[in-house]
Design a protein around this motif. Sequence first.
Motif, PDB file in Angstrom:
ATOM      1  N   MET A   1      14.625 -28.097  28.481  1.00  0.00           N
ATOM      2  CA  MET A   1      15.646 -27.141  28.937  1.00  0.00           C
ATOM      3  C   MET A   1      16.585 -26.747  27.792  1.00  0.00           C
ATOM      4  SD  MET A   1      14.465 -26.592  31.820  1.00  0.00           S
ATOM      5  CE  MET A   1      15.635 -25.497  32.583  1.00  0.00           C
ATOM      6  N   ASP A   2      16.932 -27.682  26.912  1.00  0.00           N
ATOM      7  CA  ASP A   2      17.755 -27.347  25.747  1.00  0.00           C
ATOM      8  C   ASP A   2      17.034 -26.353  24.847  1.00  0.00           C
ATOM      9  OD1 ASP A   2      19.779 -28.999  26.633  1.00  0.00           O
ATOM     10  OD2 ASP A   2      19.365 -30.614  25.203  1.00  0.00           O
ATOM     11  N   SER A   3      15.727 -26.535  24.677  1.00  0.00           N
ATOM     12  CA  SER A   3      14.944 -25.603  23.873  1.00  0.00           C
ATOM     13  C   SER A   3      14.929 -24.214  24.518  1.00  0.00           C
ATOM     14  CB  SER A   3      13.516 -26.128  23.700  1.00  0.00           C
ATOM     15  OG  SER A   3      12.723 -25.188  23.015  1.00  0.00           O
ATOM     16  N   LEU A   4      14.817 -24.168  25.843  1.00  0.00           N
ATOM     17  CA  LEU A   4      14.839 -22.879  26.540  1.00  0.00           C
ATOM     18  C   LEU A   4      16.191 -22.196  26.379  1.00  0.00           C
ATOM     19  CD1 LEU A   4      12.920 -23.533  29.878  1.00  0.00           C
ATOM     20  CD2 LEU A   4      12.177 -22.213  27.899  1.00  0.00           C
ATOM     21  N   LYS A   5      17.265 -22.960  26.448  1.00  0.00           N
ATOM     22  CA  LYS A   5      18.600 -22.381  26.245  1.00  0.00           C
ATOM     23  C   LYS A   5      18.717 -21.787  24.849  1.00  0.00           C
ATOM     24  CE  LYS A   5      20.930 -25.559  29.360  1.00  0.00           C
ATOM     25  NZ  LYS A   5      21.763 -26.753  29.437  1.00  0.00           N
ATOM     26  N   THR A   6      18.210 -22.500  23.855  1.00  0.00           N
ATOM     27  CA  THR A   6      18.232 -22.005  22.476  1.00  0.00           C
ATOM     28  C   THR A   6      17.398 -20.736  22.361  1.00  0.00           C
ATOM     29  OG1 THR A   6      18.527 -24.241  21.627  1.00  0.00           O
ATOM     30  CG2 THR A   6      17.681 -22.598  20.080  1.00  0.00           C
ATOM     31  N   GLU A   7      16.243 -20.732  22.986  1.00  0.00           N
ATOM     32  CA  GLU A   7      15.351 -19.573  22.939  1.00  0.00           C
ATOM     33  C   GLU A   7      16.012 -18.362  23.607  1.00  0.00           C
ATOM     34  OE1 GLU A   7      11.688 -17.831  21.757  1.00  0.00           O
ATOM     35  OE2 GLU A   7      12.615 -19.718  21.204  1.00  0.00           O
ATOM     36  N   LEU A   8      16.656 -18.575  24.739  1.00  0.00           N
ATOM     37  CA  LEU A   8      17.348 -17.478  25.430  1.00  0.00           C
ATOM     38  C   LEU A   8      18.511 -16.946  24.599  1.00  0.00           C
ATOM     39  CD1 LEU A   8      17.392 -18.822  29.086  1.00  0.00           C
ATOM     40  CD2 LEU A   8      16.242 -16.754  28.282  1.00  0.00           C
ATOM     41  N   ALA A   9      19.212 -17.842  23.907  1.00  0.00           N
ATOM     42  CA  ALA A   9      20.378 -17.442  23.112  1.00  0.00           C
ATOM     43  C   ALA A   9      19.985 -16.591  21.908  1.00  0.00           C
ATOM     44  CB  ALA A   9      21.153 -18.672  22.655  1.00  0.00           C
ATOM     45  N   LYS A  10      18.731 -16.667  21.468  1.00  0.00           N
ATOM     46  CA  LYS A  10      18.307 -15.889  20.303  1.00  0.00           C
ATOM     47  C   LYS A  10      18.447 -14.396  20.538  1.00  0.00           C
ATOM     48  CE  LYS A  10      15.034 -19.216  18.455  1.00  0.00           C
ATOM     49  NZ  LYS A  10      13.606 -19.505  18.284  1.00  0.00           N
ATOM     50  N   ASP A  11      18.259 -13.965  21.783  1.00  0.00           N
ATOM     51  CA  ASP A  11      18.370 -12.541  22.091  1.00  0.00           C
ATOM     52  C   ASP A  11      19.807 -12.111  22.341  1.00  0.00           C
ATOM     53  OD1 ASP A  11      15.731 -11.912  21.738  1.00  0.00           O
ATOM     54  OD2 ASP A  11      15.190 -12.238  23.830  1.00  0.00           O
ATOM     55  N   LEU A  12      20.732 -13.059  22.363  1.00  0.00           N
ATOM     56  CA  LEU A  12      22.142 -12.746  22.567  1.00  0.00           C
ATOM     57  C   LEU A  12      22.830 -12.751  21.218  1.00  0.00           C
ATOM     58  CD1 LEU A  12      22.792 -15.113  25.601  1.00  0.00           C
ATOM     59  CD2 LEU A  12      22.219 -12.681  25.652  1.00  0.00           C
ATOM     60  N   PHE A  13      22.708 -11.665  20.501  1.00  0.00           N
ATOM     61  CA  PHE A  13      23.270 -11.611  19.165  1.00  0.00           C
ATOM     62  C   PHE A  13      24.136 -10.372  19.026  1.00  0.00           C
ATOM     63  CE2 PHE A  13      19.565  -9.025  18.989  1.00  0.00           C
ATOM     64  CZ  PHE A  13      19.832  -8.043  18.065  1.00  0.00           C
TER      65      PHE A  13
ATOM     66  N   THR B   1      12.070 -33.990  21.409  1.00  0.00           N
ATOM     67  CA  THR B   1      12.423 -32.649  20.950  1.00  0.00           C
ATOM     68  C   THR B   1      11.387 -31.683  21.515  1.00  0.00           C
ATOM     69  OG1 THR B   1      11.162 -32.910  18.897  1.00  0.00           O
ATOM     70  CG2 THR B   1      13.521 -33.418  18.801  1.00  0.00           C
ATOM     71  N   ALA B   2      11.792 -30.433  21.671  1.00  0.00           N
ATOM     72  CA  ALA B   2      10.875 -29.442  22.244  1.00  0.00           C
ATOM     73  C   ALA B   2      11.025 -28.118  21.515  1.00  0.00           C
ATOM     74  CB  ALA B   2      11.164 -29.261  23.731  1.00  0.00           C
ATOM     75  N   GLU B   3       9.933 -27.397  21.441  1.00  0.00           N
ATOM     76  CA  GLU B   3       9.904 -26.029  20.911  1.00  0.00           C
ATOM     77  C   GLU B   3       9.166 -25.174  21.929  1.00  0.00           C
ATOM     78  OE1 GLU B   3       8.565 -25.549  16.875  1.00  0.00           O
ATOM     79  OE2 GLU B   3       9.242 -27.570  16.387  1.00  0.00           O
ATOM     80  N   MET B   4       9.936 -24.506  22.775  1.00  0.00           N
ATOM     81  CA  MET B   4       9.362 -23.718  23.858  1.00  0.00           C
ATOM     82  C   MET B   4       9.461 -22.228  23.528  1.00  0.00           C
ATOM     83  SD  MET B   4       8.571 -26.285  25.733  1.00  0.00           S
ATOM     84  CE  MET B   4       7.933 -25.458  27.174  1.00  0.00           C
ATOM     85  N   LYS B   5       8.514 -21.468  24.023  1.00  0.00           N
ATOM     86  CA  LYS B   5       8.525 -20.009  23.894  1.00  0.00           C
ATOM     87  C   LYS B   5       8.508 -19.423  25.300  1.00  0.00           C
ATOM     88  CE  LYS B   5       8.351 -19.558  19.466  1.00  0.00           C
ATOM     89  NZ  LYS B   5       9.546 -19.211  18.773  1.00  0.00           N
ATOM     90  N   ILE B   6       9.423 -18.518  25.570  1.00  0.00           N
ATOM     91  CA  ILE B   6       9.495 -17.871  26.869  1.00  0.00           C
ATOM     92  C   ILE B   6       8.396 -16.816  26.953  1.00  0.00           C
ATOM     93  CG2 ILE B   6      10.932 -16.427  28.356  1.00  0.00           C
ATOM     94  CD1 ILE B   6      13.349 -17.904  27.058  1.00  0.00           C
ATOM     95  N   VAL B   7       7.609 -16.860  28.044  1.00  0.00           N
ATOM     96  CA  VAL B   7       6.508 -15.903  28.215  1.00  0.00           C
ATOM     97  C   VAL B   7       6.652 -15.066  29.485  1.00  0.00           C
ATOM     98  CG1 VAL B   7       4.844 -17.188  26.827  1.00  0.00           C
ATOM     99  CG2 VAL B   7       5.012 -17.672  29.251  1.00  0.00           C
ATOM    100  N   ASN B   8       7.219 -15.607  30.537  1.00  0.00           N
ATOM    101  CA  ASN B   8       7.421 -14.903  31.813  1.00  0.00           C
ATOM    102  C   ASN B   8       6.180 -14.142  32.265  1.00  0.00           C
ATOM    103  OD1 ASN B   8       9.992 -15.736  32.549  1.00  0.00           O
ATOM    104  ND2 ASN B   8      10.958 -14.249  31.192  1.00  0.00           N
TER     105      ASN B   8
END
Length: 187
Positions: free
Chosen positions: A88-100, A9-16
């Motif tokens: 990568m699944d964690s990144l997809k979840t993280e990206l989807a958080k801003d799509l609301f 399992t992963a918990e990633m935070k996007i930082v760019n």
Amino acid sequence: MENEINRWTAEMKIVNKGNLIAIGDVTLDRVIKIKKVKVLSLKNQNGNELILIELPRQKITKEGKTIWHSVCRTLTSQSRKNLEKAVMDSLKTELAKDLFVNPEIIVHVQAVRNKGNLKAYAKIEYDGIFEISDLRILQGSRGLFVAYPEELTDKGAGNLIYPETSLVRELISHKVLEAYNEKANEN
């Protein structure tokens, strides 16, 4: 031990920041936590972009030279693929958080007098199904900002409730400060 499909399992935070896309923790079997796993964007010799998942490394000095040493690694290609999939699944979840869907946020502001940096309390109703009270509008060195309810412990203060993403934080802050300014202009 190739049967490990759900072990990572992963918990990633996007930082760019530069070539660093994301950083976070990866856990194996809810037993071993690997901290500071990085997702990097690099270019190969042909100029094509590559996405690399880097496990933590440690800087060591050996014979007067500073080198980076890997502190852990996967032992099979299948294990590496499963770890990468979890990241990568964690990144997809993280990206989807801003799509609301833009929620309806109703703000109620109660100004206070003579309370130093505290200018007002606010309460918000989120989409008619949830209410957050005890938000504080504070005057900081860079202007007004919204502070969320927090708990004071012997280790310091920690938020009890807060927006999941910076986009949602900005949306709520904008609406709360807009309501505060409207109320201030009425008086």
